[in-house]
Design a protein around this motif. Structure first.
Motif, PDB file in Angstrom:
ATOM      1  N   SER A 172       0.977  -1.144  -0.036  1.00  0.00           N
ATOM      2  CA  SER A 172      -0.028  -0.138   0.041  1.00  0.00           C
ATOM      3  C   SER A 172       0.828   1.327   0.074  1.00  0.00           C
ATOM      4  CB  SER A 172      -1.029  -0.257   1.298  1.00  0.00           C
ATOM      5  OG  SER A 172      -1.450  -1.159   1.519  1.00  0.00           O
ATOM      6  N   ASN A 180       0.028   5.159   0.957  1.00  0.00           N
ATOM      7  CA  ASN A 180      -1.037   6.319   1.320  1.00  0.00           C
ATOM      8  C   ASN A 180      -0.545   7.721   0.820  1.00  0.00           C
ATOM      9  OD1 ASN A 180       1.097   7.512   2.675  1.00  0.00           O
ATOM     10  ND2 ASN A 180       0.476   7.212   4.838  1.00  0.00           N
ATOM     11  N   PHE A 195       3.466   0.611   2.898  1.00  0.00           N
ATOM     12  CA  PHE A 195       2.948  -0.363   3.989  1.00  0.00           C
ATOM     13  C   PHE A 195       2.925  -1.798   3.214  1.00  0.00           C
ATOM     14  CE2 PHE A 195       1.318   3.664   5.087  1.00  0.00           C
ATOM     15  CZ  PHE A 195       1.429   3.904   6.260  1.00  0.00           C
ATOM     16  N   ASN A 207       1.174  -5.823   4.115  1.00  0.00           N
ATOM     17  CA  ASN A 207       0.547  -6.527   5.057  1.00  0.00           C
ATOM     18  C   ASN A 207       0.983  -7.672   5.666  1.00  0.00           C
ATOM     19  OD1 ASN A 207       0.260  -8.154   2.750  1.00  0.00           O
ATOM     20  ND2 ASN A 207      -1.811  -8.701   3.086  1.00  0.00           N
ATOM     21  N   ASN A 266       4.574  -5.617  11.761  1.00  0.00           N
ATOM     22  CA  ASN A 266       3.464  -4.495  12.144  1.00  0.00           C
ATOM     23  C   ASN A 266       3.224  -4.003  10.624  1.00  0.00           C
ATOM     24  OD1 ASN A 266       1.918  -2.473  13.237  1.00  0.00           O
ATOM     25  ND2 ASN A 266       3.672  -1.413  14.317  1.00  0.00           N
ATOM     26  N   ASP A 295       0.814  -2.001  10.169  1.00  0.00           N
ATOM     27  CA  ASP A 295       0.396  -0.371  10.150  1.00  0.00           C
ATOM     28  C   ASP A 295       1.483   0.617  10.312  1.00  0.00           C
ATOM     29  OD1 ASP A 295      -2.222  -1.200  10.121  1.00  0.00           O
ATOM     30  OD2 ASP A 295      -2.356  -1.545  12.169  1.00  0.00           O
ATOM     31  N   LYS A 296       2.768  -0.065  10.321  1.00  0.00           N
ATOM     32  CA  LYS A 296       4.003   0.844  10.582  1.00  0.00           C
ATOM     33  C   LYS A 296       4.220   1.259   9.152  1.00  0.00           C
ATOM     34  CE  LYS A 296       8.600   0.740  12.055  1.00  0.00           C
ATOM     35  NZ  LYS A 296       9.729  -0.381  11.608  1.00  0.00           N
TER      36      LYS A 296
END
Length: 140
Positions: free
Chosen positions: A63, A65, A71, A73, A77, A79-80
């Motif tokens: 991902s 942003n 990011f 999955n 982590n 979300d880091k």
């Protein structure tokens, strides 16, 4: 007086000009071919988009942003945010463990197109054979 010898007409085709033209065309195609083939390889669907089947392996989702942070999955982590080289290494490692796992790019709708392309190039350098694009459904 001396007699002139009559020359018989030559019935052969002179192919030298054709060879010259072919060499010029060959050079033109050799110069323009690398310019045409640059880009990111993406396998586009042949028909309407379908969701991944339930029996397929869970996808690796990379991902980006709206701030351009990456990011993944998988890993410790999800979300880091991570650096580009860290993401490439983690994807390459994951593909060694699960070579058939699909790889999907998930980009924020407001992110610059360049950021998504850079992520796809990064995945390509990590050894990903094909990349899918994740979208939201248009049905509510």
């Amino acid at each position: 007086m001396y007699e002139r010898k009559r020359r018989r007409p030559v019935s052969e085709i002179n192919v030298v000009p054709y060879i010259d033209v072919m060499l010029v065309l060959l050079i033109i195609f050799m110069v323009t071919a690398p310019l045409v083939t640059q880009g990111v390889k993406v396998e586009l669907p042949k028909a309407s988009a379908e969701a991944l089947s339930d029996d397929s392996k869970p996808p690796i989702i990379a991902s980006v942003n709206m701030d351009g942070e990456y990011f993944l999955n998988v890993g410790g982590n999800p979300d880091k945010p991570m650096a580009a080289d860290e993401l490439a290494a983690l994807v390459a490692e994951q593909l060694k463990l699960q070579p058939e796992a699909p790889v999907v790019v998930k980009g924020d709708g407001r992110v610059a197109y360049n950021q998504v392309v850079q992520l796809m190039v990064l995945l390509q350098h990590a050894g990903v054979p094909s990349v899918g694009l994740m979208t939201d459904s248009t049905e509510q």
